[in-house]
Structure formats: structure tokens, C-alpha cells
Design a protein around this motif. Structure first.
Motif, PDB file in Angstrom:
ATOM      1  N   UNK A 106       0.817  -1.218   0.000  1.00 17.73           N
ATOM      2  CA  UNK A 106       0.000   0.000   0.000  1.00 17.73           C
ATOM      3  C   UNK A 106       0.850   1.266   0.000  1.00 17.73           C
ATOM      4  N   UNK A 107       2.147   1.132   0.288  1.00 18.03           N
ATOM      5  CA  UNK A 107       3.061   2.266   0.347  1.00 18.03           C
ATOM      6  C   UNK A 107       2.619   3.306   1.376  1.00 18.03           C
ATOM      7  N   UNK A 108       2.100   2.814   2.490  1.00 15.61           N
ATOM      8  CA  UNK A 108       1.685   3.668   3.592  1.00 15.61           C
ATOM      9  C   UNK A 108       1.833   2.889   4.885  1.00 15.61           C
ATOM     10  N   UNK A 109       1.485   3.541   6.006  1.00 17.49           N
ATOM     11  CA  UNK A 109       1.569   2.878   7.298  1.00 17.49           C
ATOM     12  C   UNK A 109       0.203   2.309   7.640  1.00 17.49           C
ATOM     13  N   UNK A 110       0.188   1.054   7.975  1.00 18.40           N
ATOM     14  CA  UNK A 110      -1.040   0.361   8.329  1.00 18.40           C
ATOM     15  C   UNK A 110      -0.940  -0.120   9.776  1.00 18.40           C
ATOM     16  N   UNK A 111      -2.108  -0.525  10.336  1.00 18.94           N
ATOM     17  CA  UNK A 111      -2.140  -1.111  11.674  1.00 18.94           C
ATOM     18  C   UNK A 111      -3.280  -2.116  11.726  1.00 18.94           C
ATOM     19  N   UNK A 112      -3.321  -2.896  12.772  1.00 17.11           N
ATOM     20  CA  UNK A 112      -4.400  -3.856  12.980  1.00 17.11           C
ATOM     21  C   UNK A 112      -5.378  -3.260  14.003  1.00 17.11           C
ATOM     22  N   UNK A 113      -6.649  -3.186  13.593  1.00 15.70           N
ATOM     23  CA  UNK A 113      -7.680  -2.579  14.437  1.00 15.70           C
ATOM     24  C   UNK A 113      -8.594  -3.642  15.026  1.00 15.70           C
ATOM     25  N   UNK A 114      -8.850  -3.516  16.333  1.00 12.67           N
ATOM     26  CA  UNK A 114      -9.792  -4.395  17.028  1.00 12.67           C
ATOM     27  C   UNK A 114     -11.028  -3.575  17.408  1.00 12.67           C
ATOM     28  N   UNK A 115     -12.226  -4.126  17.107  1.00  7.32           N
ATOM     29  CA  UNK A 115     -13.500  -3.455  17.413  1.00  7.32           C
ATOM     30  C   UNK A 115     -14.262  -4.294  18.423  1.00  7.32           C
ATOM     31  N   UNK A 116     -14.772  -3.645  19.499  1.00  4.81           N
ATOM     32  CA  UNK A 116     -15.502  -4.382  20.540  1.00  4.81           C
ATOM     33  C   UNK A 116     -16.760  -3.615  20.943  1.00  4.81           C
ATOM     34  N   UNK A 117     -17.686  -4.343  21.484  1.00  2.00           N
ATOM     35  CA  UNK A 117     -18.931  -3.772  22.003  1.00  2.00           C
ATOM     36  C   UNK A 117     -19.061  -4.210  23.452  1.00  2.00           C
ATOM     37  N   UNK A 118     -18.810  -3.262  24.352  1.00  2.00           N
ATOM     38  CA  UNK A 118     -18.857  -3.562  25.780  1.00  2.00           C
ATOM     39  C   UNK A 118     -18.056  -4.823  26.120  1.00  2.00           C
ATOM     40  N   UNK A 119     -16.844  -4.933  25.517  1.00  2.00           N
ATOM     41  CA  UNK A 119     -15.969  -6.055  25.831  1.00  2.00           C
ATOM     42  C   UNK A 119     -16.089  -7.229  24.882  1.00  2.00           C
ATOM     43  N   UNK A 120     -17.129  -7.242  24.068  1.00  2.00           N
ATOM     44  CA  UNK A 120     -17.276  -8.341  23.101  1.00  2.00           C
ATOM     45  C   UNK A 120     -16.473  -8.016  21.844  1.00  2.00           C
ATOM     46  N   UNK A 121     -15.581  -8.907  21.394  1.00  2.00           N
ATOM     47  CA  UNK A 121     -14.786  -8.645  20.184  1.00  2.00           C
ATOM     48  C   UNK A 121     -15.635  -8.798  18.920  1.00  2.00           C
ATOM     49  N   UNK A 122     -16.019  -7.684  18.347  1.00  2.66           N
ATOM     50  CA  UNK A 122     -16.859  -7.715  17.149  1.00  2.66           C
ATOM     51  C   UNK A 122     -16.020  -8.014  15.904  1.00  2.66           C
ATOM     52  N   UNK A 123     -14.844  -7.365  15.795  1.00  2.00           N
ATOM     53  CA  UNK A 123     -13.945  -7.620  14.658  1.00  2.00           C
ATOM     54  C   UNK A 123     -12.505  -7.452  15.146  1.00  2.00           C
ATOM     55  N   UNK A 124     -11.624  -8.435  14.797  1.00  3.40           N
ATOM     56  CA  UNK A 124     -10.233  -8.430  15.243  1.00  3.40           C
ATOM     57  C   UNK A 124      -9.273  -8.353  14.062  1.00  3.40           C
ATOM     58  N   UNK A 125      -8.128  -7.705  14.284  1.00  2.00           N
ATOM     59  CA  UNK A 125      -6.999  -7.664  13.330  1.00  2.00           C
ATOM     60  C   UNK A 125      -7.428  -7.155  11.957  1.00  2.00           C
ATOM     61  N   UNK A 126      -8.284  -6.130  11.950  1.00  2.50           N
ATOM     62  CA  UNK A 126      -8.690  -5.511  10.682  1.00  2.50           C
ATOM     63  C   UNK A 126      -7.606  -4.516  10.255  1.00  2.50           C
ATOM     64  N   UNK A 127      -7.077  -4.651   9.011  1.00  2.00           N
ATOM     65  CA  UNK A 127      -6.036  -3.746   8.518  1.00  2.00           C
ATOM     66  C   UNK A 127      -6.649  -2.388   8.198  1.00  2.00           C
ATOM     67  N   UNK A 128      -6.074  -1.334   8.788  1.00  2.00           N
ATOM     68  CA  UNK A 128      -6.569   0.021   8.548  1.00  2.00           C
ATOM     69  C   UNK A 128      -5.389   0.955   8.331  1.00  2.00           C
ATOM     70  N   UNK A 129      -5.630   2.063   7.608  1.00  2.00           N
ATOM     71  CA  UNK A 129      -4.615   3.083   7.405  1.00  2.00           C
ATOM     72  C   UNK A 129      -4.357   3.799   8.725  1.00  2.00           C
ATOM     73  N   UNK A 130      -3.084   3.946   9.106  1.00  2.00           N
ATOM     74  CA  UNK A 130      -2.743   4.461  10.431  1.00  2.00           C
ATOM     75  C   UNK A 130      -2.293   5.917  10.395  1.00  2.00           C
ATOM     76  N   UNK A 131      -2.127   6.449   9.188  1.00  2.00           N
ATOM     77  CA  UNK A 131      -1.501   7.777   9.081  1.00  2.00           C
ATOM     78  C   UNK A 131      -2.334   8.882   9.724  1.00  2.00           C
ATOM     79  N   UNK A 132      -3.667   8.771   9.638  1.00  2.00           N
ATOM     80  CA  UNK A 132      -4.514   9.799  10.249  1.00  2.00           C
ATOM     81  C   UNK A 132      -4.766   9.510  11.724  1.00  2.00           C
ATOM     82  N   UNK A 133      -4.627   8.275  12.117  1.00  2.00           N
ATOM     83  CA  UNK A 133      -4.829   7.905  13.524  1.00  2.00           C
ATOM     84  C   UNK A 133      -3.659   8.395  14.366  1.00  2.00           C
ATOM     85  N   UNK A 134      -2.436   8.179  13.888  1.00  2.00           N
ATOM     86  CA  UNK A 134      -1.245   8.621  14.631  1.00  2.00           C
ATOM     87  C   UNK A 134      -0.187   9.056  13.620  1.00  2.00           C
TER      88      UNK A 134
END
Length: 693
Positions: A106-134
């Protein structure tokens, strides 16, 4: 539908209840083990036994109500998929990112995103663009992985410039072994951190910044000052060539700065077939930039009593470099002579302790097979030969080309022979030389690694071809030789009678059709010479006929004189007998050129004269002369062994061998004269002209 629409709101209300005995509220949950579900906030329950999905036990469910009797149960159950939750519960979801990384794809910085709902893991290790996050971390990763490690697909002008400069400095560091030139990746990263805008977090953002500010490319370019490059380092590196000539092959030089490793220093790679085109004499001169340090190391290897007159070693080494002529003769001998002048005392090459000379100052030769796989390496030919094993095929170049791998010829039917044949081994272009090989009752075509070897082998092959075609004529000429049977008897002690006639026939062919004649490379020339064979062989037979009685008579005289010499002259007798064994060894008789064979009668008469003069010669005089000659003969045997081990053919060695024989005549029977001017000094000069290790 109803359960799904109401679950988010109701669950939010139940989550904030302190009392965990929730009743009448629906909830999302996931199957944690075979019987129990985990709901939001850590609530655990089992499926109501009467539920329609009790047997199926889906992974994810939504429960309309949770009741507690003896156990906690979920009722009014629907199976769901976790991805359905995100659209309706976006405001309740919690997201976190872990393990940011540079993505070459992708020629950019990526990270793995975990999504949860009150502690329940809804989606794990989703690749997302990290440049705007940090953007701060993203910028650092872009610098470390994209710019410094070079994991970019886009080619920026400044980056190409910097990489070429870094490669040049790295090459200089390896060549000159200057530690201050070793570039730390952290220093490169620091350069980019100081020069790169904060907004540059990946390739796309940098492209946009360069478009907006064209001068940014110039500011991101490194220069020699940034990398600590000095004029002295550049000058030193100019003495460290990137390619060197080895025999007739030009090969690249690879420099390594890895103290203690096998490849530390200068390395050249040679195909096995080219190993015969290099010797230790040549290896000593390969890298001019190594000479001064190597000489200093050689000085330190000398005995203390000698090296104390050669201090400081680096300054003396500089004087030696200025005095010696690069590339002339043996490097150790040239250094020894220069040091002798400086120290005011004789220093010879054998005084250098090679074990004490720093290994990285000697060129490492890596020998490769046809597949480019290293099969031997060393900093002297002795090391390399020891690893290569049997040497019977050294110098022969194998090829898949059928034209140069044929045998079974009894006539010249292969067309003209080129002087040389280019072949390729990996990335190295070699020059091979075609040779006609004697195989007993026929000849073969092969490629070898030197023109001298091709010449000598081809002379043997041509001798075989002419012998096959002129078989009857040769036999008739030998039988015609006057007093042949008498000669056999007179020389029987030295040459076997049943071998003598065949040997004479071969010599007649060699004298008439091979030696002194132009080299044959064309089939038409071979045919023309064969048509004159009867005439040429007849002339050669006349020469042999005049010479043979002299040889036989001298041989008989030697036999008689040996019988008459008293045993008290044991040292002289032992030396003479060894001399005769060397002269009449079958290997010597087959290979000796007519130029030297015709002098055999004089060599033998010199032996007779020496033995006759023993009673009137002080024994010490004869003994001293014998020791002098043995010194030169030992040198010959040493060089001959080296040549045989390396598969070399050198006419200078042949000349040296027969000069030793002429030295015997000049010392023991000066009245007989010599065929050339000979002295100890001339012998030493001739020895130095012989190819050596």
C-alpha cells in the motif's frame, strides 16, 4: 427484526444496571464454550432449553430477555453475524489499533484494528490506514522502513541520489577499512527526521508535498559532508579497483569489512576453469591499495633481530612502495630486496612469517563451479588446491559444445582450429584454447586454459596422428638406422631394448614433422605437411643416424667408468647415478625436445670426465660443486611439483631444467663446452622467470 431493532437500546440500559440479575432485557452474546455464552459487560448465560436454536448453538446470538432461575438463561434467541452489529451500534463500539507497520504493497503505514462492544470482540486484526490515527508514529515508520530501509516502489529523485551516495561511501568503508565511514542507519533516519516535513507520513503525502514545494527535493539530498566523506578516503579508494585482470579474465572485486570472517578484505570470484590462469606471484600485485599495509605487516612478521632496523614499519613500508616497480616479478622477492637496501643487510622472502601477515591484506579467491556455487576459497593457491582435491583434470575446460568434446580421430577431419574459443561461466567470460589430445591409438579435441598447454598437448596429438598415417614409413626408417642392434646393447643399461626402437621412431617423427615447424591450425596445412612426410622423416632419420652412435658410445663409456671408479668416491657415484636416472627416465626421454636430446652424448662424456678426474680432485671440491648443483636441482624439482599440482605448462621451466644440466658440464668438464652461457647468476634469473606459486 423486532429483536434486532430493540436490542441496542435495551442492552445499553441493562449494561448500566448494578444488579446482574437482568430480567426481561435482550442482549448480544457469543459462544464461549460448549454450553455458555458471554454477553456484553461480562454477563454469562446459557440457552433456554426450549429455544429453537438450542441444538444448533450458533456462534453469535441476540437474546430478547435474560432470566435467572437456578441458572441464568437467555430466551427468545436469534442467530446473528457480528458484522451486523456495527451499522446499528456505531456509537457504542470501541476501537483500538495495535502493531503499526509499513506496508510495501500500500506504500503507507497500516495497523491492525480491534473493534468491541462492551468487551465483546466484534472484529479483530482488521487492517486500517494508520496515518490519520497517529501521524507522528506513521512519519517515523515511513522514515525507518520506507526511506532508510528502501521499501518504496516509487522512485524519488532525492532518494536515488542519497542511495547512490550511501552505496559509494559504504564501498569506500569496505575498501579503506575506515570505521568512521561506516554509515549507521540511525544517522540516515536522523537526517530525514530533521529535513522531512511533519506532514510526510507515506509515499502519497510526500508526492503531494514535493509537488507543492519543488525545492524540497534539493533539501532532502545528502552530500559527502553529511556522510563524513574525506578527500583522503576517496584517494585511498582509488587504489582499490572494482575490477582486476586475472590471466586473460577480467573479474569484479568485492570488498568486505568484516574482521574475523572468511571473506574479510578483497575477494575475487573465479570459475574453476580459470584457476590455471592465476598464480601467487600475480595475486601479490592485484590490489595496489593493499601494498603499503601488507608490506608493513610483512615487516612485523620478520624476526626481531631484523625488524628492529625497519621501524617504524608504516614509514618503511611507504619507502618500499616508492622503490619497487609494481607488477614486476615476485611480490615477496621485490619487497625483500627493497628492505635489504633499507636495512643494510640481506633479507630474503623466506624470512617473512606468512602466518603473522594479516589475512585481510591478502586477496581471497573464491572458486565456483558451473552453477556459481563456491567449491573452494583461499588466500594462496596452496589453500585452494588443497580444497579442490585431485588435479588430473586441472586446466581442462569442459563444455557442452560437442565441437570441443570429441574423440576417436585417426585423421584431421574436424576443420580448422581457431586460436582461442570464448566461453561463458556465470557472468565471467573466459578464453579457452583448443588442443589435440593424444589418447593412445587416436586423438581427441578438448579445450584447455592456456595457449602453452594447448601447444604442448597438440604437439603430442599431432605426433600421434602423423605416427598413424606414416606407420610403415617410420618402421622402415628405424630399421634402416646403422648399427641399431649394437646401439641397443651399448645403451641397454639405461634404455630397455624392446622400448628403444619405438622411442626412436617417435623422436624421428617429432624432429621431422613437429619440432621447429610452424604450429598447425588448418586442415590444409596438415595435409600439406603429411604429403612431405616421407622427405621430412628421411632428413630427420639422417640426423638421428649421425647422433645415435655418439649416444650409445657415450652411454657405454659411462657404464665402464662407473665400474672402474673406486667405492671410496661414494658421494660422487651416488650423485652420478641419480643424474643418470633423471636423464634416462622414460618420462624424460618422451618429453625431452631434440634441442636438448642431441646434447645427451656431451652430458654423458662430462660424467665420464668427472669420474676420471676424481683421483686428482680434492674430495671437498667435488662435494661443494655437487651441493651447488643440487641446490639448483632442488629448486627445479620444487617448481616442477608446483607446476604439476597446478596443471601448468611453462617452457621457461624446461629451459631451467636443462640449464642445470649445462651447469654440471661447466663445473665438471669445462673442456667440453656448453650449448649456452651458464652461471649461477643466470640460473637464478632463469628461475625467477619461471611461473611460481
Amino acid at each position: 427484526q423486532w429483536a434486532w431493532q430493540h436490542s441496542a437500546v435495551l442492552f445499553n440500559q441493562s449494561y448500566h444496571m448494578v444488579d446482574l440479575e437482568v430480567r426481561g432485557a435482550d442482549a448480544f452474546a457469543m459462544l464461549e464454550d460448549r454450553n455458555e455464552y458471554l454477553g456484553a459487560g461480562g454477563i454469562r448465560f446459557q440457552l433456554w432449553p426450549g429455544s429453537g436454536v438450542f441444538q444448533a448453538r450458533p456462534k453469535w446470538i441476540v437474546a430478547a430477555e435474560i432470566i435467572e432461575t437456578t441458572r441464568r438463561y437467555g430466551r427468545t434467541i436469534a442467530a446473528i453475524k457480528p458484522e451486523w452489529i456495527e451499522p446499528v451500534a456505531e456509537h457504542l463500539l470501541k476501537r483500538s489499533q495495535v502493531d503499526p507497520f509499513w506496508s510495501s504493497k500500500s506504500q503507507t503505514v497500516m495497523a491492525y484494528q480491534n473493534t468491541s462492544l462492551f468487551g465483546l470482540p466484534i472484529r479483530l486484526r482488521q487492517r486500517v490506514n494508520y496515518t490519520k490515527i497517529d501521524p507522528v508514529v506513521s512519519r517515523q515508520l515511513f522514515i525507518d522502513e520506507g526511506l532508510v530501509a528502501g521499501q518504496m516502489q516509487h522512485e524519488f529523485n532525492f532518494h536515488l541520489h542519497n542511495q547512490l551516495l550511501i552505496d559509494d561511501v559504504d564501498s569506500l568503508a569496505k575498501k579503506t577499512r575506515q570505521r568512521q565511514l561506516i554509515i549507521d542507519s540511525a544517522a540516515i533516519a536522523d537526517f530525514y527526521r530533521r529535513r522531512l516535513p511533519d506532514e510526510a507520513v507515506d509515499v502519497r503525502s510526500l508526492i503531494e508535498l514535493l509537488r507543492q514545494d519543488p525545492d524540497l527535493d534539493r533539501r532532502l539530498q545528502m552530500d559527502s559532508e553529511v556522510l563524513g566523506l574525506s578527500e583522503e578516503a576517496v584517494a585511498a579508494a582509488n587504489q582499490m579497483p572494482d575490477r582486476v585482470q586475472v590471466g586473460n579474465v577480467t573479474v569484479p572485486v568485492e570488498y568486505q569489512f568484516q574482521p574475523g570472517s572468511e571473506t574479510d578484505g578483497a575477494n575475487v570470484r573465479l570459475p574453476r576453469e580459470a584457476i590455471g590462469q592465476i598464480d601467487d606471484l600475480q595475486m601479490g600485485w592485484l590490489i595496489p591499495g593493499l601494498l603499503r599495509e601488507r608490506i608493513a605487516s610483512m615487516i612485523r612478521s620478520l624476526p626481531k633481530s631484523i625488524r628492529r632496523n625497519l621501524v617504524p614499519a608504516p614509514d618503511v613500508a611507504k619507502q618500499v612502495v616508492e622503490q619497487i616497480k609494481f607488477g614486476e616479478g615476485s611480490f615477496p622477492d621485490a619487497v625483500a630486496k627493497a628492505l635489504s637496501r633499507i636495512a643494510g643487510e640481506p633479507i630474503t622472502a623466506n624470512l617473512f612469517d606468512t602466518e603473522k601477515i594479516d589475512r585481510h591484506l591478502l586477496v581471497n579467491v573464491v572458486v565456483e563451479d558451473e552453477a556459481g556455487k563456491p567449491i573452494a576459497q583461499g588466500r594462496s593457491l596452496a589453500e585452494i588446491r588443497g580444497q579442490l582435491g585431485p588435479t588430473e583434470n586441472l586446466g581442462r575446460i569442459d563444455t557442452d559444445d560437442h565441437e570441443w568434446n570429441r574423440k576417436g580421430f585417426v585423421d584431421w577431419t574436424w576443420g580448422d582450429l581457431p586460436h582461442e574459443v570464448p566461453i561463458v561461466r556465470g557472468t565471467t567470460r573466459l578464453i579457452a584454447y583448443p588442443a589435440i589430445i593424444d589418447e593412445g591409438d587416436n586423438v581427441a579435441l578438448r579445450l584447455v586454459d592456456s595457449p602453452d598447454k594447448a601447444r604442448v598437448l597438440s604437439e603430442g596429438g599431432l605426433l600421434r596422428l602423423f605416427s598413424i598415417k606414416q606407420k610403415k614409413n617410420i618402421r622402415a626408417q628405424v630399421q634402416w638406422l646403422p648399427d641399431l642392434e649394437k646401439a641397443k646393447v651399448q645403451i641397454a643399461r639405461w634404455i630397455k631394448p624392446d622400448w628403444f626402437s619405438n622411442w626412436l621412431g617417435q623422436k624421428i617423427v617429432a624432429i621431422g614433422l613437429i619440432e621447429g615447424q610452424p604450429a598447425l591450425t588448418k586442415s590444409s596445412d596438415f595435409v600439406a605437411r603429411n604429403e612431405r612426410a616421407v622427405e621430412l622423416i628421411s632428413v630427420a632419420t639422417q640426423e638421428v643416424a649421425a647422433w645415435l652412435p655418439k649416444l650409445a658410445g657415450a652411454a657405454q663409456s659411462v657404464s665402464l667408468q662407473l665400474q672402474q671408479t673406486p667405492a671410496k668416491y661414494g658421494d660422487a657415484l651416488a650423485d652420478v647415478r641419480q643424474q643418470l636416472r633423471d636423464l634416462f627416465a622414460e618420462e624424460t626421454l618422451v618429453s625431452v625436445p631434440w634441442r636438448w636430446l642431441q646434447h645427451y652424448p656431451r652430458f654423458l662424456l662430462a660424467i665420464v670426465g668427472r669420474l676420471q678426474k676424481l683421483p686428482s680432485t680434492p674430495l671437498d671440491n667435488d662435494r661443494q660443486t655437487t651441493q651447488l648443483i643440487r641446490k639448483h636441482w632442488s629448486e627445479y624439482e620444487r617448481l616442477k611439483k608446483i607446476h604439476e599440482q597446478n596443471g601448468w605448462v611453462d617452457p621457461e621451466l624446461v629451459t631451467f631444467r636443462w640449464m642445470v644440466e649445462e651447469l654440471r658440464v661447466s663445473k665438471f668438464a669445462q673442456n667440453l663446452g656448453t650449448s649456452l652461457t651458464v652461471s649461477e647468476k643466470r640460473l637464478d634469473k632463469q628461475r625467477d622467470s619461471v611461473r611460481q606459486s
